[in-house]
Design a protein around this motif. Structure first.
Motif, PDB file in Angstrom:
ATOM      1  N   UNK A  71       0.823  -1.207   0.000  1.00  0.00           N
ATOM      2  CA  UNK A  71       0.000   0.000   0.000  1.00  0.00           C
ATOM      3  C   UNK A  71       0.858   1.258   0.000  1.00  0.00           C
ATOM      4  N   UNK A  72       1.912   1.251   0.834  1.00  0.00           N
ATOM      5  CA  UNK A  72       2.794   2.423   0.895  1.00  0.00           C
ATOM      6  C   UNK A  72       3.525   2.629  -0.433  1.00  0.00           C
ATOM      7  N   UNK A  73       3.974   1.521  -1.029  1.00  0.00           N
ATOM      8  CA  UNK A  73       4.650   1.611  -2.325  1.00  0.00           C
ATOM      9  C   UNK A  73       3.701   2.165  -3.382  1.00  0.00           C
ATOM     10  N   UNK A  97      13.455  13.842 -14.546  1.00  0.00           N
ATOM     11  CA  UNK A  97      12.090  13.516 -14.125  1.00  0.00           C
ATOM     12  C   UNK A  97      12.013  13.380 -12.608  1.00  0.00           C
ATOM     13  N   UNK A  98      13.072  12.846 -12.017  1.00  0.00           N
ATOM     14  CA  UNK A  98      13.120  12.726 -10.551  1.00  0.00           C
ATOM     15  C   UNK A  98      13.130  14.113  -9.918  1.00  0.00           C
ATOM     16  N   UNK A  99      13.937  15.008 -10.487  1.00  0.00           N
ATOM     17  CA  UNK A  99      14.012  16.365  -9.960  1.00  0.00           C
ATOM     18  C   UNK A  99      12.685  17.095 -10.146  1.00  0.00           C
ATOM     19  N   UNK A 100      12.005  16.822 -11.258  1.00  0.00           N
ATOM     20  CA  UNK A 100      10.697  17.444 -11.486  1.00  0.00           C
ATOM     21  C   UNK A 100       9.685  16.963 -10.440  1.00  0.00           C
ATOM     22  N   UNK A 101       9.751  15.680 -10.099  1.00  0.00           N
ATOM     23  CA  UNK A 101       8.861  15.142  -9.062  1.00  0.00           C
ATOM     24  C   UNK A 101       9.107  15.857  -7.732  1.00  0.00           C
ATOM     25  N   UNK A 118      10.956   8.968  -2.524  1.00  0.00           N
ATOM     26  CA  UNK A 118      12.120   8.686  -3.370  1.00  0.00           C
ATOM     27  C   UNK A 118      12.681   7.284  -3.106  1.00  0.00           C
ATOM     28  N   UNK A 119      12.611   6.847  -1.862  1.00  0.00           N
ATOM     29  CA  UNK A 119      13.075   5.495  -1.530  1.00  0.00           C
ATOM     30  C   UNK A 119      12.256   4.454  -2.274  1.00  0.00           C
ATOM     31  N   UNK A 120      10.935   4.634  -2.304  1.00  0.00           N
ATOM     32  CA  UNK A 120      10.052   3.696  -3.008  1.00  0.00           C
ATOM     33  C   UNK A 120      10.249   3.787  -4.524  1.00  0.00           C
ATOM     34  N   UNK A 141      19.328   9.432  -8.182  1.00  0.00           N
ATOM     35  CA  UNK A 141      18.327   9.981  -7.265  1.00  0.00           C
ATOM     36  C   UNK A 141      19.055  10.653  -6.114  1.00  0.00           C
ATOM     37  N   UNK A 142      18.889  11.946  -5.983  1.00  0.00           N
ATOM     38  CA  UNK A 142      19.520  12.707  -4.906  1.00  0.00           C
ATOM     39  C   UNK A 142      18.481  13.025  -3.845  1.00  0.00           C
ATOM     40  N   UNK A 143      18.712  12.527  -2.642  1.00  0.00           N
ATOM     41  CA  UNK A 143      17.772  12.764  -1.552  1.00  0.00           C
ATOM     42  C   UNK A 143      17.980  14.177  -0.991  1.00  0.00           C
TER      43      UNK A 143
END
Length: 349
Positions: A71-73, A97-101, A118-120, A141-143
């Motif tokens: 569910x969390x994913x 796209x990751x940065x846009x999110x 971001x982890x998921x 992916x940069x946290x």
């Protein structure tokens, strides 16, 4: 008869076509064949977000992921999909796209919330690389860097104030007390089973997938059994019914001026009190059921003087034990010293 003959001649053609694209279909490509539309052309449709997410969630279930994990994913991936679009091709996903999110959700989620998403997303994209072979590699992916936040908890004065609230029923008072004295999670009281002085949380309901055995004082078991009885007598489900206690706790926090606290902070309160009592972070980690003591170390990083001031009764109890222990050690040293002197004197004689 003519139709039967036609289909028998057509099926081998379909089988040959199916075998030709079977590998591509398994790898994630979607085909729109000419006979499926008015067009005379067979089209290769991109492996889109909505298809990939649905398959990934099925993959998690197949491989034993708990329902809550799935569910969390799903929640996090739907956030990702809402940024890019449900038909966005997986093969086109890049670091941009990751940065846009992250930008798109900067006003909707906290920094920690975005990092959880971001982890998921990273796990999902790794699946696209390693299992589906749709991506050549997972995009970078940069946290988001977040300042380390100390856990929030109720102090001893807060706990006494809750006990003395005139409008709060005895039931809620005893329930809240049970939670801050055991450190169990909200739904563990409903999912666990009472065995004497132990609350057993089966691996199916445990957060880390390992069975937990939580020690109960004599007055804790009746509270848990009453909670379970109320749940079974209700028409609610296991998700909605415990939320009643979470909402009431929030109301209490507003009443006592600690409106930023949530129900889970009762667990933090237990952890802080146990650390003051034991000064053993490994023991606290074990009692909380953490998979690693690193998760628990945040409580040991709190200012010890401050938490002693917040829980004077517990601090006083620990200091008394420390003085007694110190006295015993001093007595042992003196006795040993006297024995050594006597031994030497006897030797000399």
């Amino acid at each position: 008869m003519f139709l039967y003959f036609t289909m028998n001649n057509f099926l081998p053609i379909l089988n040959r076509l199916r075998k030709k694209v079977e590998k591509d279909i398994k790898s994630g490509m979607t085909f729109e064949f000419s006979w499926m539309t008015d067009s005379c052309v067979t089209k290769v449709l991109p492996y889109s977000m909505n298809i990939a997410i649905a398959e990934y969630l099925k993959y998690l279930k197949t491989n034993g992921a708990k329902e809550s994990t799935v569910e969390r994913a799903g929640y996090c991936l739907r956030n990702f999909q809402s940024s890019l679009g449900r038909n966005y091709p997986i093969s086109c996903i890049t670091a941009k796209d990751i940065e846009y999110f992250k930008y798109n959700f900067s006003n909707k989620l906290s920094k920690n919330g975005i990092n959880i998403n971001l982890t998921r997303i990273r796990a999902f994209l790794n699946w696209c690389v390693e299992i589906k072979d749709i991506l050549g590699k997972c995009p970078k992916i940069t946290f988001i860097k977040c300042p380390q936040k100390h856990p929030s908890y109720l102090n001893e004065g807060d706990l006494n104030t809750i006990k003395n609230l005139d409008w709060l029923s005895t039931h809620y008072k005893t329930v809240f007390q049970m939670y801050w004295q055991t450190g169990i999670r909200l739904r563990e009281a409903f999912n666990g089973r009472v065995e004497g002085n132990w609350l057993v949380i089966d691996s199916l309901y445990s957060k880390n997938g390992i069975q937990r055995d939580i020690y109960l004082e004599n007055h804790h078991a009746p509270v848990i059994l009453e909670l379970q009885a109320r749940y079974f007598d209700s028409n609610s489900n296991i998700k909605a019914f415990p939320d009643r206690y979470s909402k009431m706790f929030k109301k209490v926090m507003r009443e006592i001026g600690r409106e930023k606290l949530h129900f889970h902070n009762l667990r933090d309160t237990f952890a802080v009190m146990r650390y003051i009592e034991t000064r053993d972070i490994y023991q606290v980690s074990k009692e909380l059921g953490h998979s690693s003591v690193k998760v628990t170390e945040k409580y040991a990083k709190l200012n010890i003087r401050k938490i002693e001031d917040d829980f004077p009764t517990y601090a006083k109890s620990f200091n008394k034990r420390k003085i007694v222990k110190s006295s015993i050690m001093t007595t042992d040293i003196m006795t040993t010293a006297n024995q050594n002197i006597t031994f030497v004197e006897e030797g000399r004689a």
